[in-house]
Motif scaffolding. Structure first.
Motif, PDB file in Angstrom:
ATOM      1  N   ALA A 242     -17.566  -2.974  -5.950  1.00  0.00           N
ATOM      2  CA  ALA A 242     -16.618  -4.061  -6.232  1.00  0.00           C
ATOM      3  C   ALA A 242     -15.175  -3.597  -6.091  1.00  0.00           C
ATOM      4  CB  ALA A 242     -16.868  -4.600  -7.636  1.00  0.00           C
ATOM      5  N   PHE A 243     -14.911  -2.321  -6.392  1.00  0.00           N
ATOM      6  CA  PHE A 243     -13.538  -1.811  -6.318  1.00  0.00           C
ATOM      7  C   PHE A 243     -13.188  -1.222  -4.948  1.00  0.00           C
ATOM      8  CE2 PHE A 243     -13.721  -2.124 -10.892  1.00  0.00           C
ATOM      9  CZ  PHE A 243     -12.406  -2.349 -11.262  1.00  0.00           C
ATOM     10  N   LEU A 244     -14.140  -1.107  -4.028  1.00  0.00           N
ATOM     11  CA  LEU A 244     -13.872  -0.437  -2.751  1.00  0.00           C
ATOM     12  C   LEU A 244     -12.796  -1.128  -1.908  1.00  0.00           C
ATOM     13  CD1 LEU A 244     -17.263   0.931  -1.402  1.00  0.00           C
ATOM     14  CD2 LEU A 244     -15.283   2.182  -2.239  1.00  0.00           C
ATOM     15  N   PRO A 245     -12.829  -2.465  -1.696  1.00  0.00           N
ATOM     16  CA  PRO A 245     -11.813  -3.080  -0.814  1.00  0.00           C
ATOM     17  C   PRO A 245     -10.379  -2.816  -1.256  1.00  0.00           C
ATOM     18  CG  PRO A 245     -13.635  -4.584  -1.168  1.00  0.00           C
ATOM     19  CD  PRO A 245     -13.859  -3.446  -2.100  1.00  0.00           C
ATOM     20  N   PRO A 246     -10.005  -3.058  -2.523  1.00  0.00           N
ATOM     21  CA  PRO A 246      -8.610  -2.757  -2.898  1.00  0.00           C
ATOM     22  C   PRO A 246      -8.290  -1.266  -2.847  1.00  0.00           C
ATOM     23  CG  PRO A 246      -9.902  -3.371  -4.848  1.00  0.00           C
ATOM     24  CD  PRO A 246     -10.743  -3.674  -3.654  1.00  0.00           C
ATOM     25  N   MET A 247      -9.259  -0.410  -3.154  1.00  0.00           N
ATOM     26  CA  MET A 247      -9.019   1.032  -3.068  1.00  0.00           C
ATOM     27  C   MET A 247      -8.796   1.476  -1.633  1.00  0.00           C
ATOM     28  SD  MET A 247     -11.696   2.503  -5.929  1.00  0.00           S
ATOM     29  CE  MET A 247     -11.315   4.188  -5.540  1.00  0.00           C
ATOM     30  N   ARG A 248      -9.500   0.837  -0.696  1.00  0.00           N
ATOM     31  CA  ARG A 248      -9.324   1.174   0.714  1.00  0.00           C
ATOM     32  C   ARG A 248      -7.898   0.863   1.163  1.00  0.00           C
ATOM     33  NH1 ARG A 248     -12.712  -2.334   2.900  1.00  0.00           N
ATOM     34  NH2 ARG A 248     -14.506  -1.002   2.480  1.00  0.00           N
ATOM     35  N   ARG A 249      -7.389  -0.308   0.762  1.00  0.00           N
ATOM     36  CA  ARG A 249      -6.022  -0.680   1.145  1.00  0.00           C
ATOM     37  C   ARG A 249      -4.986   0.240   0.491  1.00  0.00           C
ATOM     38  NH1 ARG A 249      -8.468  -5.841   0.424  1.00  0.00           N
ATOM     39  NH2 ARG A 249      -7.721  -5.922  -1.749  1.00  0.00           N
ATOM     40  N   SER A 250      -5.221   0.582  -0.755  1.00  0.00           N
ATOM     41  CA  SER A 250      -4.287   1.458  -1.449  1.00  0.00           C
ATOM     42  C   SER A 250      -4.279   2.865  -0.848  1.00  0.00           C
ATOM     43  CB  SER A 250      -4.649   1.532  -2.931  1.00  0.00           C
ATOM     44  OG  SER A 250      -3.757   2.363  -3.628  1.00  0.00           O
ATOM     45  N   PHE A 251      -5.455   3.357  -0.483  1.00  0.00           N
ATOM     46  CA  PHE A 251      -5.532   4.708   0.082  1.00  0.00           C
ATOM     47  C   PHE A 251      -4.886   4.762   1.470  1.00  0.00           C
ATOM     48  CE2 PHE A 251      -7.725   8.391   1.981  1.00  0.00           C
ATOM     49  CZ  PHE A 251      -7.423   9.331   1.013  1.00  0.00           C
ATOM     50  N   ALA A 252      -4.949   3.672   2.220  1.00  0.00           N
ATOM     51  CA  ALA A 252      -4.282   3.625   3.527  1.00  0.00           C
ATOM     52  C   ALA A 252      -2.777   3.837   3.371  1.00  0.00           C
ATOM     53  CB  ALA A 252      -4.568   2.294   4.211  1.00  0.00           C
ATOM     54  N   LYS A 253      -2.190   3.305   2.288  1.00  0.00           N
ATOM     55  CA  LYS A 253      -0.770   3.518   2.031  1.00  0.00           C
ATOM     56  C   LYS A 253      -0.490   4.982   1.712  1.00  0.00           C
ATOM     57  CE  LYS A 253      -0.026  -1.194   0.316  1.00  0.00           C
ATOM     58  NZ  LYS A 253       0.369  -2.031  -0.849  1.00  0.00           N
ATOM     59  N   VAL A 254      -1.414   5.626   1.008  1.00  0.00           N
ATOM     60  CA  VAL A 254      -1.263   7.060   0.722  1.00  0.00           C
ATOM     61  C   VAL A 254      -1.253   7.865   2.019  1.00  0.00           C
ATOM     62  CG1 VAL A 254      -2.331   9.067  -0.389  1.00  0.00           C
ATOM     63  CG2 VAL A 254      -2.310   6.865  -1.558  1.00  0.00           C
ATOM     64  N   ILE A 255      -2.173   7.561   2.907  1.00  0.00           N
ATOM     65  CA  ILE A 255      -2.255   8.270   4.188  1.00  0.00           C
ATOM     66  C   ILE A 255      -0.970   8.085   4.978  1.00  0.00           C
ATOM     67  CG2 ILE A 255      -3.411   8.293   6.416  1.00  0.00           C
ATOM     68  CD1 ILE A 255      -5.033   9.672   4.352  1.00  0.00           C
TER      69      ILE A 255
ATOM     70  N   ASP B 297       7.934   8.493  -1.971  1.00  0.00           N
ATOM     71  CA  ASP B 297       7.001   7.511  -1.406  1.00  0.00           C
ATOM     72  C   ASP B 297       5.558   7.948  -1.607  1.00  0.00           C
ATOM     73  OD1 ASP B 297       9.095   5.953  -0.584  1.00  0.00           O
ATOM     74  OD2 ASP B 297       9.112   6.712   1.483  1.00  0.00           O
ATOM     75  N   VAL B 298       5.302   9.242  -1.378  1.00  0.00           N
ATOM     76  CA  VAL B 298       3.940   9.759  -1.573  1.00  0.00           C
ATOM     77  C   VAL B 298       3.547   9.652  -3.042  1.00  0.00           C
ATOM     78  CG1 VAL B 298       2.498  11.834  -1.485  1.00  0.00           C
ATOM     79  CG2 VAL B 298       4.016  11.290   0.424  1.00  0.00           C
ATOM     80  N   GLY B 299       4.474  10.008  -3.936  1.00  0.00           N
ATOM     81  CA  GLY B 299       4.162   9.945  -5.356  1.00  0.00           C
ATOM     82  C   GLY B 299       3.854   8.526  -5.816  1.00  0.00           C
ATOM     83  N   ILE B 300       4.648   7.564  -5.354  1.00  0.00           N
ATOM     84  CA  ILE B 300       4.426   6.168  -5.749  1.00  0.00           C
ATOM     85  C   ILE B 300       3.083   5.670  -5.247  1.00  0.00           C
ATOM     86  CG2 ILE B 300       5.241   3.807  -5.367  1.00  0.00           C
ATOM     87  CD1 ILE B 300       8.108   4.970  -5.329  1.00  0.00           C
ATOM     88  N   SER B 301       2.771   5.966  -3.979  1.00  0.00           N
ATOM     89  CA  SER B 301       1.507   5.485  -3.403  1.00  0.00           C
ATOM     90  C   SER B 301       0.309   6.160  -4.060  1.00  0.00           C
ATOM     91  CB  SER B 301       1.491   5.719  -1.886  1.00  0.00           C
ATOM     92  OG  SER B 301       1.647   7.091  -1.593  1.00  0.00           O
ATOM     93  N   ARG B 302       0.431   7.455  -4.350  1.00  0.00           N
ATOM     94  CA  ARG B 302      -0.684   8.148  -5.005  1.00  0.00           C
ATOM     95  C   ARG B 302      -0.874   7.661  -6.441  1.00  0.00           C
ATOM     96  NH1 ARG B 302      -3.670  11.732  -2.810  1.00  0.00           N
ATOM     97  NH2 ARG B 302      -3.075  12.809  -0.883  1.00  0.00           N
TER      98      ARG B 302
END
Length: 768
Positions: free
Chosen positions: A351-364, A403-408
């Motif tokens: 259930a949490f995978l879709p939003p986590m995928r989008r958030s992790f893309a910002k980290v990358i 930017d990295v800190g905020i996204s992580r």
């Protein structure tokens, strides 16, 4: 069947003999095979190179023995070294060790190189399995010479058993397939034999895992109840034996996993580096080095996942095949609860995978920008120091780190929610089941439920851990999939067309012709070259001049095959550049740029970078021709002086002269000096200009320069303006009829005159 020559047989079907190292027919067979050649197979490294060259020629690849390096001339090339040389030339090649029965059954698609015991070589050009004969010929025989037939006894007297198989490359090899997560998984499964051994060890360990809980159950239910010391001793012996086996198998499994990981790392490193080298120069010009390096590093995150978490989880899941049935045997109710909790954990993570995928893309994305800033700072540190740009770079770095800190932080907060929800379920699986099991044991009247409860508790966590790990594996997979996409964005770029295997490999004389050539860079509308037409015969020294942006560098890029999407016709010795093998084309050129990179290593190693097999006398000759001998001999260790990264111990002029020597060491048929004299001091430039006629002897030379004084001795000078070829003629003719050239000449002559006047004035002042 295609052979270089078919094997021939003597009278009565008997084979001609291989006496010692000579392929000579027996006297009684001479009449039966008239015209038989009598040639001996020589020894030494050159003979093996000849054999490889002859075999490659059969497949349409012309090899230059000067391109091969084996350390020194006395070193005998091994099968592996020759195989690497062939693969580098664009052929499929493999060094193998064969027995006679394998040799005669080889598919006859071309010659096989047989390596002899004395360092020589022979070519197997056919086989007759029915008569147990193979056709052999010497590589130094004439092209039309036929082979002779040899039997097993004679061949094995001189053959080492090593052979070299080669053929033209297939349309797409495994290494050329697009990089995807599936490709990487297929690379792992290519180690199926080792994976099978790991699986067998894991399955055996799973069975051994059942033994300790059974032992505890027996101790509780039998030994303590009946006070049976003999049973206790027996169980202790069995436990010791099982522990020894488990320790041994566990050690073996870890060692095999280590071997698999090491092999995959080696294959990945080779694959990645090969793909990077085949990317066009345009890619590296448009993308920061730090960004490329960061994206490439994501591959190893994927590899670590495949051989780490993924492999260990699936190995642990193998225990479920054994343990789950046993758990249901011990207590079906508790076993069902374990599976239900695991399924619930998996649903929460999904259930949490879709939003986590989008958030992790910002980290990358943020990490990529940060790596790009770091790489740019490291590579441009000289400019930063000279212009005191440290505060600006610090500000940029602070911004990227923020930017990295905020996204992580955002990703971590989101990832914390499933962990928070899952924690009570995990605690229930570890503690709650004990309480339920205790209640069921109290309700049981058989007297044996207590031992079964102990056994279930010991095994339940061994089952729950891989099930929970499997659920978390889905979460990790999303990050790994994004990492694979990042790496693929670099590795799956279209490589230079036919950079290795395709295209013609002619021997160049050096005649160049441009006919109506036009070229426009991507993202621009104005053509860099606009219908350029000119010719230069072989052996010509051509100068190219023009204002900045006139197309001089573009002309050189097209000539080297860096850009091939031009219109018109560009030919070298009548061969279209787009049809010539890129590696062969560039190896035939000597190129000196305005800014040249020297590798970390000795001066000698840098000069012979293009031909590592050459000796010191060749290095000295090239250095003398480039005007570099004088300063090299003043260096602390001469030609063995170490050049550090960035060449801090060399001046700009010294670096340029070493680059010229490096270009000359290959004795190229075409030499390009692209603004090569701009970094030279007047003394070095005068020395180089004095040697230009000697350098140009026997080759075609193209000199691109803003300094017209260095082009006066050229046979022809091409004048470019706004991408068009304005005129081409000698210096004196251009002064008479070309306004642009005359203007450039007058500007430089006036500048030089002013410099001369200033020098005279300063001399007079000093004399007073």
């Amino acid at each position: 069947m295609a052979f270089l020559a078919r094997p021939r047989f003597g009278a009565g079907g008997q084979a001609d003999h291989l006496d010692g190292l000579a392929l000579t027919p027996e006297p009684e067979h001479k009449a039966a095979v008239p015209g038989e050649h009598t040639h001996s197979i020589g020894t030494g490294p050159h003979q093996r190179l000849q054999a490889v060259i002859a075999a490659a020629r059969f497949h349409g690849i012309e090899l230059d023995p000067c391109d091969y390096s084996c350390g020194d001339e006395a070193t005998v090339p091994s099968a592996a070294m020759l195989s690497a040389w062939l693969q580098n030339a664009g052929l499929w090649a493999r060094a193998v060790r064969l027995r006679w029965r394998d040799l005669v059954l080889l598919p006859q698609t071309g010659p096989v190189v047989l390596l002899l015991k004395d360092g020589g070589a022979a070519l197997m050009v056919g086989a007759d399995p029915a008569q147990h004969l193979v056709g052999i010929k010497s590589p130094d025989w004439p092209a039309g010479a036929e082979g002779i037939a040899v039997d097993q006894l004679r061949l094995e007297q001189v053959w080492s058993g090593d052979a070299l198989l080669l053929r033209s490359k297939r349309a797409r090899s495994q290494a050329e397939a697009p990089f995807t997560l599936g490709w990487l998984i297929s690379l792992v499964f290519r180690e199926r034999r080792l994976l099978r051994d790991i699986g067998v060890a894991s399955l055996t360990l799973s069975f051994l895992t059942i033994f300790p809980p059974l032992l505890v159950m027996t101790v509780v239910d039998r030994v303590l109840t009946h006070h049976s010391y003999s049973t206790l001793v027996l169980l202790g012996a069995l436990l010791a034996t099982a522990t020894v086996f488990e320790t041994f198998l566990g050690s073996c499994r870890r060692l095999i996993v280590l071997v698999v990981g090491t092999r995959l790392d080696a294959k990945l490193n080779l694959h990645v580096f090969n793909r990077l080298l085949r990317l066009p120069l345009d890619y590296f010009e448009r993308h920061p080095a730090g960004e490329t390096m960061h994206k490439i590093a994501q591959i190893y995150k994927v590899r670590e996942f495949l051989t780490g978490k993924l492999l260990s989880t699936f190995l642990d899941l193998m225990t479920l095949v054994v343990l789950l049935p046993f758990l249901f045997f011990l207590n079906p109710v508790l076993a069902g609860m374990v599976l239900a909790c695991t399924a619930l954990i998996m649903l929460i993570i999904l259930a949490f995978l879709p939003p986590m995928r989008r958030s992790f893309a910002k980290v990358i994305s943020a990490e990529t920008e940060k790596a790009s800033a770091l790489g740019e700072t490291v590579f441009g540190i000289k400019t930063i120091k000279s212009l005191a740009l440290e505060p600006q770079r610090n500000a940029l770095w602070d911004e990227r780190v923020a930017d990295v800190g905020i996204s992580r932080l955002a990703f971590g907060k989101l990832a914390n929610w499933p962990q928070t929800i899952i924690t009570p379920l995990e605690r229930f699986m570890s503690i709650g089941l004990v309480l339920i099991g205790a209640y069921l044991a109290l309700e049981d009247t058989s007297g044996y439920a207590v031992g079964a409860l102990f056994a279930f508790m010991m095994l339940s966590m061994r089952v729950a851990q891989p099930l929970v790990a499997l659920a978390r594996l889905i979460e990790d997979y999303e990050g790994v999939a994004l990492a694979a996409i990042e790496a693929a964005s670099v590795l799956n770029r279209p490589p230079e067309v036919d950079a290795i295997s395709g295209g013609l490999r002619p021997r160049f004389a050096g005649a160049v012709s441009f006919e109506d050539v036009s070229f426009t860079y991507g993202g621009t509308k104005l053509p860099a070259l606009d219908h350029v037409t000119f010719e230069m015969p072989a052996g010509t020294m051509l100068g190219i001049v023009g204002r900045s942006g006139s197309g001089k560098s573009t002309l050189m890029r097209l000539l080297q095959g860096i850009n091939r999407d031009y219109s018109g016709s560009l030919k070298i010795d009548g061969n279209d550049v787009r049809e010539i093998n890129l590696r062969h084309l560039r190896q035939s050129f000597g190129v000196v740029l305005q800014e040249n990179f020297l590798f970390r290593g000795s001066i000698r190693d840098n000069i012979i970078a293009g031909r590592p097999g050459l000796v010191l006398s060749d290095v000295v000759n090239a250095a003398r021709l480039a005007g570099a001998e004088e300063f090299i001999e003043r260096m602390p260790n001469g030609y063995e002086t170490i050049i550090e990264e960035g060449s801090p111990n060399l001046s700009g002029g010294q670096r340029q002269r070493l680059a010229i020597a490096r270009a000359l060491i290959t004795d190229p048929r075409l030499l390009i000096l692209d603004e090569a004299t701009n970094a030279l001091d007047p003394e070095s430039e005068a020395l180089l200009n004095a040697n230009l006629l000697r350098i140009a002897s026997g080759r075609t030379m193209v000199i691109v320069s803003h300094r017209l004084s260095s082009l006066v001795d050229c046979d022809q000078i091409l004048v470019l303006d706004k991408g068009k070829a304005v005129d081409i003629a000698s210096h004196n003719v251009l002064l008479d009829r070309c306004d642009i050239y005359r203007q450039l000449w007058s500007q430089q002559s006036r500048h030089q005159g002013q410099q001369g006047q200033t020098h005279v004035a300063s001399t007079i002042v000093r004399s007073r």
